[in-house]
Design an enzyme around this catalytic site. Structure first.
Site, PDB file in Angstrom:
ATOM      1  N   LYS A 106       0.862  -1.191   0.000  1.00  0.00           N
ATOM      2  CA  LYS A 106       0.000   0.000   0.000  1.00  0.00           C
ATOM      3  C   LYS A 106       0.886   1.224   0.000  1.00  0.00           C
ATOM      4  CE  LYS A 106      -4.505   0.684   0.186  1.00  0.00           C
ATOM      5  NZ  LYS A 106      -5.543  -0.208  -0.337  1.00  0.00           N
ATOM      6  N   GLY A 218     -20.797   6.585   2.658  1.00  0.00           N
ATOM      7  CA  GLY A 218     -19.912   7.051   1.593  1.00  0.00           C
ATOM      8  C   GLY A 218     -20.670   7.160   0.285  1.00  0.00           C
ATOM      9  N   GLY A 220     -18.445   7.348  -2.784  1.00  0.00           N
ATOM     10  CA  GLY A 220     -17.307   7.393  -3.696  1.00  0.00           C
ATOM     11  C   GLY A 220     -17.353   6.208  -4.633  1.00  0.00           C
ATOM     12  N   ASN A 221     -16.203   5.795  -5.104  1.00  0.00           N
ATOM     13  CA  ASN A 221     -16.163   4.718  -6.099  1.00  0.00           C
ATOM     14  C   ASN A 221     -16.855   3.452  -5.589  1.00  0.00           C
ATOM     15  OD1 ASN A 221     -14.307   2.120  -6.923  1.00  0.00           O
ATOM     16  ND2 ASN A 221     -14.873   3.386  -8.650  1.00  0.00           N
TER      17      ASN A 221
HETATM   18  P1  NAD Z   1     -13.545   7.576  -2.532  1.00  0.00           P
HETATM   19  O1  NAD Z   1     -12.540   8.587  -2.180  1.00  0.00           O
HETATM   20  O2  NAD Z   1     -13.953   7.394  -3.954  1.00  0.00           O
HETATM   21  O3  NAD Z   1     -14.898   7.836  -1.713  1.00  0.00           O
HETATM   22  C1  NAD Z   1     -14.942   7.977  -0.333  1.00  0.00           C
HETATM   23  C2  NAD Z   1     -16.353   8.427   0.016  1.00  0.00           C
HETATM   24  O4  NAD Z   1     -16.473   8.457   1.439  1.00  0.00           O
HETATM   25  C3  NAD Z   1     -16.689   9.835  -0.472  1.00  0.00           C
HETATM   26  O5  NAD Z   1     -18.022   9.900  -0.876  1.00  0.00           O
HETATM   27  C4  NAD Z   1     -16.467  10.690   0.776  1.00  0.00           C
HETATM   28  O6  NAD Z   1     -17.237  11.889   0.750  1.00  0.00           O
HETATM   29  C5  NAD Z   1     -16.981   9.722   1.823  1.00  0.00           C
HETATM   30  N1  NAD Z   1     -16.550  10.030   3.177  1.00  0.00           N
HETATM   31  C6  NAD Z   1     -15.306  10.387   3.613  1.00  0.00           C
HETATM   32  N2  NAD Z   1     -15.329  10.604   4.940  1.00  0.00           N
HETATM   33  C7  NAD Z   1     -16.590  10.361   5.346  1.00  0.00           C
HETATM   34  C8  NAD Z   1     -17.256  10.413   6.586  1.00  0.00           C
HETATM   35  N3  NAD Z   1     -16.598  10.744   7.707  1.00  0.00           N
HETATM   36  N4  NAD Z   1     -18.565  10.104   6.633  1.00  0.00           N
HETATM   37  C9  NAD Z   1     -19.242   9.775   5.506  1.00  0.00           C
HETATM   38  N5  NAD Z   1     -18.675   9.709   4.299  1.00  0.00           N
HETATM   39  C10 NAD Z   1     -17.367  10.000   4.226  1.00  0.00           C
HETATM   40  O7  NAD Z   1     -13.036   6.190  -1.915  1.00  0.00           O
HETATM   41  P2  NAD Z   1     -13.368   4.717  -2.369  1.00  0.00           P
HETATM   42  O8  NAD Z   1     -12.408   4.334  -3.436  1.00  0.00           O
HETATM   43  O9  NAD Z   1     -14.830   4.579  -2.597  1.00  0.00           O
HETATM   44  O10 NAD Z   1     -12.930   3.897  -1.069  1.00  0.00           O
HETATM   45  C11 NAD Z   1     -13.785   3.782   0.073  1.00  0.00           C
HETATM   46  C12 NAD Z   1     -13.242   2.696   1.003  1.00  0.00           C
HETATM   47  O11 NAD Z   1     -13.124   1.478   0.286  1.00  0.00           O
HETATM   48  C13 NAD Z   1     -11.832   2.939   1.592  1.00  0.00           C
HETATM   49  O12 NAD Z   1     -11.772   2.327   2.855  1.00  0.00           O
HETATM   50  C14 NAD Z   1     -10.926   2.203   0.624  1.00  0.00           C
HETATM   51  O13 NAD Z   1      -9.690   1.866   1.221  1.00  0.00           O
HETATM   52  C15 NAD Z   1     -11.771   0.998   0.352  1.00  0.00           C
HETATM   53  N6  NAD Z   1     -11.483   0.293  -0.896  1.00  0.00           N
HETATM   54  C16 NAD Z   1     -11.500   0.913  -2.107  1.00  0.00           C
HETATM   55  C17 NAD Z   1     -11.269   0.176  -3.270  1.00  0.00           C
HETATM   56  C18 NAD Z   1     -11.377   0.787  -4.635  1.00  0.00           C
HETATM   57  O14 NAD Z   1     -11.239   0.043  -5.619  1.00  0.00           O
HETATM   58  N7  NAD Z   1     -11.670   2.062  -4.779  1.00  0.00           N
HETATM   59  C19 NAD Z   1     -10.958  -1.178  -3.181  1.00  0.00           C
HETATM   60  C20 NAD Z   1     -10.950  -1.798  -1.935  1.00  0.00           C
HETATM   61  C21 NAD Z   1     -11.212  -1.045  -0.801  1.00  0.00           C
END
Ligand code: NAD
Length: 428
Positions: A106, A218, A220-221
Site C-alpha cells: 500500500k 460514503g 465514492g467509487n
Molecule cells: P472515494 O474517495 O472514492 O470515496 C470515499 C467516500 O467516502 C466519499 O463519498 C467521501 O465523501 C466519503 N466520506 C469520507 N469521509 C466520510 C465520513 N466521515 N462520513 C461519511 N462519508 C465520508 O473512496 P473509495 O475508493 O470509494 O474507497 C472507500 C473505502 O473502500 C476505503 O476504505 C478504501 O480503502 C476501500 N477500498 C476501495 C477500493 C477501490 O477500488 N476504490 C478497493 C478496496 C477497498
C-alpha cells in the site's frame, strides 16, 4: 481516519488472534505481523503560485510470497505510516483470499488532493514515482488507485515510470484509464464485488434480496457501484448514502423516503464523492447528520467510506433488523464493535473478502497488459463474479468447518495460503 484507532495495531491484533487459533509457529507469526519493506520519503512539489510544498509519501510492501506486492495509493490528509502498514497487511490477506498470484502492499501521501490544482496533482504523482520507481514494477510491486486517487493519476504515474525506464510499461500500475492500458469493469469492480458477496450471503442466510434494504456509508467509487449493484443486480432498495462535505467540514447522510437513486446522485456528485446537497434537497432528498446512516431501519449495512466507522459508540445505534454488515471499506469495524456484532449474530462479510473485487480486476488489468489483448466489460465482470463467489464460498466453508466467525475464517484461509507459498519457496 478515526483519530483514536491505530489501524496497524488493529490489523496486527486481528492477525495475532487468528495466529493463536491456528497455533501458528511464533517465528512465522513474527514474519507476517510486520511489513517486509517500508519506504517513507519527501515529495517537494512546485505549486502554481511559485512556492514549494513538501509532502510526505509512503509505500509499504507487506508480503510478496504469492507474487508481486499489490495495493493502492491513497491521498488523504490523515495518512500515516501506520495506516499504510495496516492497509498493506490487509492487501496480503485480500490477494490471498481472492486467490490471485499477488502479495500485499500500500502507498500514500498525506495530502487533501482537492486542495491541489490539476497541475499540482500531476507533479505530485510524477514525483511519487520518481521517489519509488526502483522499488516498484510489474514483477515487484504494482500500485493502484484508492481513496483520493483516480485513473487519470494512474495514467500520469504509468507515464512517468515508462519515461524513466525507457519502455512502455502499462503493468507497473493498475486502475489506468480505459484506452490507456486500463481494464473495462475496473470502476464497477469493488462495488459490484461487494454486491456479489452480499448476494451469496443472502443465499446463505435465506434472505430475499428483493425484500432487502441497505444503508450505505460514503458515495465514492465503492459506494456508488455498491448502491447501483444492490438495486440493479439484486433488486433491493437503498435507504441512504453519505458523504463528507469539504466546505462544511461535516459528514451528511442523504436519504430518500422511496429509496435513493444512485444514478441520479452520481449526476450531482463530484469526483471526490461529494454530493451537492442543495440539488439533492431540490430533488426531494433528506439531508441528515453524517452519523445517521448507521441507525437506519434496514437489514443490510454497507460501510464504504473510511476505517473505524462502526465502533464502540456507533455500534449501539444499529437497528435490531440488521442481519448483515458488508464491509466495503477497509477496516470499518473496530475490535470492540466486532465483538458486539458477533454477540448479536450479525453476519459480517469481512473487508478483505467483501472489497476484493477491485484488486481482482486490477489483477485482470495486469493480465491484459501482459497479453496486450483486452476483454469486454461482460467478460471482466463474469470472471470477477466467479472469483469472488469462490472466495466467499471458501470462507463460509472454513467458518462452518472450524465453527468460527466469518472474519476469523477469512484470516484462516488467507494465512494458510500465504504460509504455504512461503513454504513452497523455501522462505520458512
Ligand atoms: P472515494 O474517495 O472514492 O470515496 C470515499 C467516500 O467516502 C466519499 O463519498 C467521501 O465523501 C466519503 N466520506 C469520507 N469521509 C466520510 C465520513 N466521515 N462520513 C461519511 N462519508 C465520508 O473512496 P473509495 O475508493 O470509494 O474507497 C472507500 C473505502 O473502500 C476505503 O476504505 C478504501 O480503502 C476501500 N477500498 C476501495 C477500493 C477501490 O477500488 N476504490 C478497493 C478496496 C477497498
Amino acid at each position: 481516519m478515526s483519530e483514536q484507532i491505530n489501524a496497524f495495531k488493529m490489523a496486527q491484533g486481528q492477525f495475532d488472534n487468528v495466529a493463536k487459533m491456528l497455533d501458528l509457529d511464533p517465528q512465522v507469526s513474527e514474519i507476517l505481523r510486520w511489513p517486509s519493506r517500508e519506504f517513507q520519503f519527501t515529495i517537494p512539489v512546485h505549486m502554481d503560485d511559485g512556492s514549494i510544498r513538501v509532502f510526505t509519501g509512503y509505500r509499504v510492501q507487506h508480503n510478496d510470497a504469492r507474487g508481486p506486492s499489490k495495493g493502492g495509493i491513497r491521498f488523504h490528509p490523515a495518512e500515516t505510516m501506520d495506516t499504510v502498514r495496516a492497509l498493506a497487511m490487509w492487501m496480503t490477506w485480500k490477494t490471498a483470499i481472492a486467490d490471485i498470484p499477488l502479495g500485499g502492499g500500500k502507498g500514500g501521501v498525506a495530502v487533501d488532493p482537492a486542495s491541489l490544482s490539476i497541475g499540482e496533482q500531476e507533479r505530485l504523482c510524477r514525483h511519487w514515482v520518481r521517489q519509488m520507481w526502483r522499488n516498484i514494477g510489474p514483477r515487484q510491486d504494482v500500485p493502484a488507485p484508492d481513496v483520493g486517487t483516480n485513473s487519470r493519476m494512474m495514467g500520469w504515474m504509468m507515464d512517468e515510470y515508462s519515461q524513466i525506464v525507457g519502455t512502455y510499461t502499462p503493468g507497473v500500475i493498475t486502475g489506468k484509464p480505459v484506452g490507456g492500458g486500463g481494464s473495462l469493469g475496473r470502476k464497477e469492480a469493488t462495488g459490484f464485488g461487494v454486491i456479489y458477496t452480499v448476494r451469496e450471503a443472502m443465499k446463505h442466510l435465506n434472505l430475499d434480496p428483493t425484500e432487502s434494504i441497505a444503508a450505505i456509508q460514503g458515495f465514492g467509487n465503492v459506494s456508488q457501484y455498491a448502491a447501483i449493484g444492490f438495486i440493479d443486480l439484486l433488486g433491493g432498495k437503498v435507504a441512504c448514502v453519505s458523504y463528507w462535505d469539504r466546505d462544511d467540514r461535516a459528514a451528511y447522510t442523504v436519504s430518500h423516503p422511496e429509496g435513493v437513486d444512485p444514478r441520479f446522485l452520481q449526476t450531482i456528485t463530484d469526483i471526490y464523492g461529494t454530493i451537492d446537497k442543495d440539488k439533492a434537497r431540490e430533488a426531494g432528498y433528506v439531508i441528515e447528520d453524517g452519523d445517521d446512516w448507521i441507525a437506519k431501519d434496514v437489514n443490510v449495512l454497507i460501510p464504504a467510506a473510511l476505517e473505524g466507522q462502526i465502533n464502540a459508540n456507533s455500534v449501539k445505534r444499529i437497528s435490531d433488523r440488521v442481519r448483515m454488515v458488508a464491509e466495503g471499506a477497509n477496516g470499518p469495524t473496530t475490535p470492540e464493535a466486532d465483538e458486539v456484532l458477533k454477540r448479536n449474530n450479525v453476519f459480517v462479510i469481512p473487508d478483505f473478502l467483501c472489497n476484493a473485487g477491485g484488486v481482482t480486476v486490477s489483477y485482470f488489468e495486469g493480465v491484459q497488459n501482459d497479453m496486450n489483448y483486452y476483454w469486454t466489460n461482460e467478460e471482466v465482470l463474469e470472471r470477477l463474479d466467479t472469483k469472488i463467489t469462490q472466495a466467499f464460498n471458501s470462507v463460509v466453508e472454513m467458518a462452518a468447518k472450524e465453527g468460527v466467525y466469518m472474519r476469523d475464517a477469512a484470516y484462516m484461509v488467507s494465512i494458510d495460503r500465504v504460509v504455504k507459498a512461503m513454504e513452497m519457496r523455501g522462505l520458512l
